[in-house]
Design a protein around this motif. Structure first.
Motif, PDB file in Angstrom:
ATOM      1  N   THR A   1       0.856  -1.183   0.000  1.00 30.62           N
ATOM      2  CA  THR A   1       0.000   0.000   0.000  1.00 30.62           C
ATOM      3  C   THR A   1       0.890   1.230   0.000  1.00 30.62           C
ATOM      4  O   THR A   1       1.703   1.409   0.910  1.00 30.62           O
ATOM      5  N   GLN A   2       0.765   2.044  -1.038  1.00 31.88           N
ATOM      6  CA  GLN A   2       1.517   3.298  -1.095  1.00 31.88           C
ATOM      7  C   GLN A   2       0.714   4.372  -0.380  1.00 31.88           C
ATOM      8  O   GLN A   2      -0.488   4.543  -0.610  1.00 31.88           O
ATOM      9  N   VAL A   3       1.374   5.089   0.541  1.00 30.22           N
ATOM     10  CA  VAL A   3       0.738   6.184   1.279  1.00 30.22           C
ATOM     11  C   VAL A   3       1.495   7.466   0.997  1.00 30.22           C
ATOM     12  O   VAL A   3       2.725   7.515   1.116  1.00 30.22           O
ATOM     13  N   GLU A   4       0.769   8.488   0.624  1.00 33.93           N
ATOM     14  CA  GLU A   4       1.349   9.772   0.278  1.00 33.93           C
ATOM     15  C   GLU A   4       2.200  10.335   1.416  1.00 33.93           C
ATOM     16  O   GLU A   4       1.792  10.312   2.581  1.00 33.93           O
ATOM     17  N   GLN A   5       3.379  10.830   1.076  1.00 37.09           N
ATOM     18  CA  GLN A   5       4.261  11.448   2.062  1.00 37.09           C
ATOM     19  C   GLN A   5       3.803  12.891   2.298  1.00 37.09           C
ATOM     20  O   GLN A   5       3.634  13.664   1.362  1.00 37.09           O
TER      21      GLN A   5
ATOM     22  N   MET B   1       2.100  19.047   1.378  1.00 40.64           N
ATOM     23  CA  MET B   1       1.378  20.166   1.985  1.00 40.64           C
ATOM     24  C   MET B   1       0.714  21.028   0.910  1.00 40.64           C
ATOM     25  O   MET B   1      -0.452  21.406   1.028  1.00 40.64           O
ATOM     26  N   ARG B   2       1.465  21.335  -0.140  1.00 38.94           N
ATOM     27  CA  ARG B   2       0.905  22.149  -1.222  1.00 38.94           C
ATOM     28  C   ARG B   2      -0.265  21.432  -1.893  1.00 38.94           C
ATOM     29  O   ARG B   2      -1.274  22.054  -2.234  1.00 38.94           O
ATOM     30  N   ALA B   3      -0.135  20.121  -2.081  1.00 39.40           N
ATOM     31  CA  ALA B   3      -1.193  19.350  -2.738  1.00 39.40           C
ATOM     32  C   ALA B   3      -2.494  19.375  -1.942  1.00 39.40           C
ATOM     33  O   ALA B   3      -3.585  19.347  -2.515  1.00 39.40           O
ATOM     34  N   HIS B   4      -2.383  19.458  -0.605  1.00 36.73           N
ATOM     35  CA  HIS B   4      -3.569  19.417   0.263  1.00 36.73           C
ATOM     36  C   HIS B   4      -3.988  20.804   0.736  1.00 36.73           C
ATOM     37  O   HIS B   4      -4.696  20.933   1.747  1.00 36.73           O
TER      38      HIS B   4
ATOM     39  N   LEU C   1      -2.314  23.077   2.135  1.00 36.31           N
ATOM     40  CA  LEU C   1      -1.678  23.512   3.376  1.00 36.31           C
ATOM     41  C   LEU C   1      -0.576  24.517   3.051  1.00 36.31           C
ATOM     42  O   LEU C   1      -0.100  24.593   1.922  1.00 36.31           O
ATOM     43  N   ASP C   2      -0.158  25.247   4.059  1.00 36.94           N
ATOM     44  CA  ASP C   2       0.879  26.263   3.891  1.00 36.94           C
ATOM     45  C   ASP C   2       2.247  25.591   3.998  1.00 36.94           C
ATOM     46  O   ASP C   2       2.667  25.200   5.090  1.00 36.94           O
ATOM     47  N   SER C   3       2.944  25.459   2.886  1.00 35.63           N
ATOM     48  CA  SER C   3       4.231  24.759   2.878  1.00 35.63           C
ATOM     49  C   SER C   3       5.322  25.539   3.601  1.00 35.63           C
ATOM     50  O   SER C   3       6.412  25.012   3.843  1.00 35.63           O
ATOM     51  N   SER C   4       5.042  26.793   3.967  1.00 33.25           N
ATOM     52  CA  SER C   4       5.998  27.584   4.749  1.00 33.25           C
ATOM     53  C   SER C   4       5.738  27.445   6.246  1.00 33.25           C
ATOM     54  O   SER C   4       6.483  27.996   7.056  1.00 33.25           O
ATOM     55  N   GLY C   5       4.690  26.721   6.601  1.00 35.11           N
ATOM     56  CA  GLY C   5       4.319  26.589   7.997  1.00 35.11           C
ATOM     57  C   GLY C   5       5.094  25.503   8.716  1.00 35.11           C
ATOM     58  O   GLY C   5       6.004  24.869   8.168  1.00 35.11           O
ATOM     59  N   GLN C   6       4.707  25.269   9.982  1.00 36.01           N
ATOM     60  CA  GLN C   6       5.341  24.230  10.793  1.00 36.01           C
ATOM     61  C   GLN C   6       4.645  22.887  10.555  1.00 36.01           C
ATOM     62  O   GLN C   6       3.415  22.826  10.532  1.00 36.01           O
ATOM     63  N   LEU C   7       5.446  21.860  10.379  1.00 41.27           N
ATOM     64  CA  LEU C   7       4.923  20.505  10.230  1.00 41.27           C
ATOM     65  C   LEU C   7       5.890  19.545  10.893  1.00 41.27           C
ATOM     66  O   LEU C   7       7.080  19.522  10.575  1.00 41.27           O
TER      67      LEU C   7
END
Length: 590
Positions: free
Chosen positions: A226-230, A236-239, A241-247
């Motif tokens: 099962t491949q799960v998206e990283q 983050m950009r795909a969903h 979300l703010d790719s400049s934020g904290q994760l």
């Protein structure tokens, strides 16, 4: 005079009419102002709710639970500088714990990843026509890295393309779960729940050609993954979300920093390796917001619901917890999640990660294995985490959690939905799990596989009932390591919390065996949280403590002992009395 009087009347009527017109005009303007004020208030109210996360639903429009992508991976030695000068047998022969003992990073190997169908790589797809490596490959996961069938992390090199916009490909075997689709099932269910984000998943049939082994020209069938998206910056950009934020990917974090390792990168004592033992940095490396959050969560002088409202999305937090409780995904107290906060926002969100331990009760029963402790169901599963414990102590969050539990059970995790989706996924994986190599490591017969499949909806209902029951029990607590005091052995434990403020008594037992068939001491109805007993002889011992409230509901301690071929023994702590009468806690790895 009469004429003048008539004129005055006309003037009066005219002025009165004019006044009325003005008054109507004023009232009309006032109504418009009131209307605009109402609209403005509504906008303000709406903007306050505008912090909810919204997933990119378009990502899932092409997802097909019945589809299986075929991948061809050719592996070869690389260079020492890239840490890729290793054989495939080395990659598959070591676990994470082996690397830790050796004090080295996980080995990698060069790979050429090609995507196609069962007839081979296809034109127009990743890696077609290429002959040089386009990726690196390593084993992924923690506990799963000990399994015979490994999980793999494949990272596409820059300039070598991507697969559905993803350059990091996580292939999960899920060897220890016989259904082989629990992770995909959970993410498919999450796609429909607006309060929590999901991730893209895809079944993959993998073939590997090992140029470092004795069959350098042959693709070997590695079965189903099962491949799960990283969830990285691209994810983050795909969903949206703010790719400049904290994760941060949570490895082991209970919203406290007892060892003081969560520091700014500018701090002279900053140690990234120790930091990432708790939280892997996937977004911004500015940790000031995280440090502030930890201080706020641990500030007992402030109203905690106020902290929740200010620093979290309560809908997100309550629905995430409710989903995990109903799915029985116990291993979510302090890991298997992401923490995310957008740039220029103080609010944090939880994003699910790694759901393959969901709905496991029937499988554990069939295997004769105790996979979880008694407290790992309902709200008590989250009692050891500072954030969750303080949230659960507020009536407002408990109400939000109740609502989330009811909504999910009624509208998203229904018997029909679970049955329909699990049957669809089971039909997709069956051709693979009934053939080698996956059939070799399935762990159950196909007859028992069918029993486990049919029991999934009833497990959700069971978890629903356990949720409400968990409020009636005392909360779990920790047992202290026994200590020598003069010629005695002091046994002590924490106080248990009761949501109904009932009186609590304790039962403590000491035994030479973890099943307490050889009990040395047993005392019941204790109101205090410590006792002294005669010093024990040198050897291994087990202590078990149970809390019981006045309603007769009981809860064992957080501690548990992992017994070979049995699993977790609840409420039990193992310790050793040494030859000099000092006491050592029994440390073990799961």
């Amino acid at each position: 005079m009469k004429k003048n009087r008539n004129l005055l009347v006309v003037v009066f009527l005219f002025l009165t009419a004019a006044a009325l017109v003005c008054l109507v005009g004023v009232l009309t303007v006032k109504d418009k102002e009131d209307s605009s004020l109402k609209i403005k208030k509504e906008k303000i109210s709406y903007s306050k709710k505008n912090y909810h996360l919204a997933d990119n639903e378009a990502l899932y429009e092409t997802q097909d639970n019945k589809s299986v992508e075929t991948m061809y991976l050719t592996v070869r030695r690389g260079s020492d500088s890239e840490n890729t000068n290793h054989s495939w047998s080395e990659i598959n022969g070591l676990s994470v714990y082996d690397y830790e003992k050796m004090g080295v990073n996980r080995y990698k190997i060069l790979g050429l990843l090609q995507v196609g169908n069962e007839n081979g790589p296809q034109s127009g797809k990743l890696g077609y026509g290429e002959v040089v490596p386009n990726a690196t490959v390593q084993v992924r996961g923690q506990t799963s890295s000990r399994n015979s069938q490994k999980n793999f992390k494949i990272e596409i090199k820059d300039g070598k393309g991507s697969w559905y916009g993803q350059k990091t490909i996580n292939l999960n075997k899920h060897q220890t779960e016989s259904l082989r689709f629990r992770n995909k099932l959970s993410y498919a269910l999450l796609e429909k729940i607006p309060q929590v984000l999901s991730l893209r998943t895809q079944f993959v049939h993998l073939y590997v050609k090992d140029t470092t082994g004795d069959k350098p020209n042959e693709f070997v069938d590695y079965g189903l993954y099962t491949q799960v998206e990283q969830l990285n910056k691209a994810g983050m950009r795909a969903h949206n979300l703010d790719s400049s934020g904290q994760l941060y990917k949570v490895n082991f974090f209970e919203f406290m920093d007892e060892n003081n390792v969560i520091k700014l990168t500018s701090d002279p004592d900053y140690d990234k390796e120790k930091f990432e033992e708790m939280l892997e940095i996937k977004g911004s490396s500015d940790h000031s917001k995280l440090i502030k959050l930890i201080k706020k969560v641990n500030d007992s002088s402030s109203s905690f619901y106020g902290i929740l409202e200010k620093y979290f999305d309560i809908d997100n937090l309550s629905y995430w917890m409710a989903f995990q409780i109903l799915m029985g995904n116990h291993d979510t107290q302090n890991r298997n999640m992401y923490l995310y906060s957008p740039l220029n926002s103080q609010r944090w969100y939880i994003i699910p990660w790694d759901n393959d331990a969901s709905l496991f009760e029937t499988e554990y029963e069939i295997k004769g294995f105790t996979g979880s402790s008694d407290w790992e169901s309902g709200i008590s599963n989250y009692w050891g985490n500072v954030l969750f414990r303080r949230a659960l102590k507020t009536k407002e969050f408990r109400k939000a959690l109740d609502n989330a539990i009811e909504d999910l059970r009624k509208n998203y995790l229904t018997d029909n939905r679970i049955t329909e989706l699990s049957n669809e996924l089971a039909a997709t994986v069956e051709p693979y799990i009934t053939e080698t190599p996956d059939s070799t490591y399935l762990g159950v017969s196909m007859a028992n596989h069918e029993k486990i499949l049919k029991a999934l909806p009833s497990e959700v209902e069971s978890n629903y009932q356990k949720y409400f029951e968990s409020y009636q029990k005392p909360m779990p607590f920790f047992i202290a390591t026994p200590e020598k005091t003069s010629d005695k052995l002091k046994l002590s434990w924490e106080s248990a919390y009761d949501f109904n403020s009932e009186d609590i008594t304790y039962t403590v037992e000491v035994s030479k065996k973890y099943d307490f068939s050889d009990t040395i001491l047993k005392q019941e109805n204790l109101k205090l949280t410590s006792i002294n007993m005669d010093m024990l002889e040198e050897g291994q011992y087990f202590i078990r403590v149970k809390a019981t409230n006045t309603s007769g509901k009981s809860q064992y301690a957080f501690d548990y002992y992992v017994a070979d071929n049995l699993g977790k023994v609840s409420g039990v702590k193992s310790f050793y009395v040494n030859s000099d009468k000092t006491v050592s806690e029994d440390k073990y790895e799961e």
